[in-house]
Design a protein around this motif. Sequence first.
Motif, PDB file in Angstrom:
ATOM      1  N   THR A  33      15.206 -33.471   3.890  1.00 59.36           N
ATOM      2  CA  THR A  33      14.173 -32.491   4.223  1.00 59.36           C
ATOM      3  C   THR A  33      14.447 -31.875   5.586  1.00 59.36           C
ATOM      4  N   GLN A  34      14.762 -32.686   6.566  1.00 56.02           N
ATOM      5  CA  GLN A  34      15.080 -32.182   7.899  1.00 56.02           C
ATOM      6  C   GLN A  34      16.313 -31.286   7.856  1.00 56.02           C
ATOM      7  N   ASN A  37      15.425 -27.897   6.345  1.00 54.10           N
ATOM      8  CA  ASN A  37      14.650 -27.106   7.287  1.00 54.10           C
ATOM      9  C   ASN A  37      15.518 -26.544   8.413  1.00 54.10           C
ATOM     10  N   MET A  72       8.461 -27.930   3.521  1.00 54.34           N
ATOM     11  CA  MET A  72       9.243 -26.893   4.192  1.00 54.34           C
ATOM     12  C   MET A  72       8.631 -26.593   5.561  1.00 54.34           C
ATOM     13  N   PRO A  74      10.839 -24.721   8.467  1.00 56.43           N
ATOM     14  CA  PRO A  74      12.110 -24.311   9.059  1.00 56.43           C
ATOM     15  C   PRO A  74      12.157 -24.470  10.571  1.00 56.43           C
ATOM     16  N   ASP A  75      13.285 -24.984  11.025  1.00 57.82           N
ATOM     17  CA  ASP A  75      13.531 -25.243  12.437  1.00 57.82           C
ATOM     18  C   ASP A  75      14.329 -24.073  13.010  1.00 57.82           C
TER      19      ASP A  75
END
Length: 177
Positions: A33-34, A37, A72, A74-75
């Motif tokens: 997940t990380q 993102n 979700m 996003p980074d």
Amino acid sequence: MLASLLLIGAVSTTPQMSVQAAAQSVVEDGGMTQAVNRMVGGIASYVRWPSGTPATNRHMCVVGTPRLAPRMAPDTPGRGSISVRYIAASAVNADCDILFLGRMPATDRRQLIAWVRGRPVLTITDDDAACLYGAMFCLSSRAASLSFSVNLDAIARGPLKIDPRVLRIGAGDGGAG
């Protein structure tokens, strides 16, 4: 034309580091997940929306069920922010700067891709590893790595400008420019 990219090699700019970090985090800590993102944020960092569209805050609409990241967020380090809304295919509207397509019926996907053509909307999916169904960027996971493909035809159909360095990330040259 379709360009497939496997994320390897050193990188030198902030967007590239975000995308590279996505691949590393899958390998190092199993955090899919990380990693997704980071990758989505990194991809968005390469996009230039037409003038008149504010660059500091983008809106991502998630349609369907993402396969690789149930949450979700996003980074986008130092590049503004991306707010996320989960919506039905029928609710997609002009407020969506980024359209993330998860698992959904093929008819919904076709309608959304048709709606996006010619609009300043970035399309990303994690449910089309071969990138055949019209999204601009297609995420995929193999073993302990996260990668993406680029659909150049889909990009050419819209007004968004994609930094060409995104095509060189997988080539291992770091895209320095």
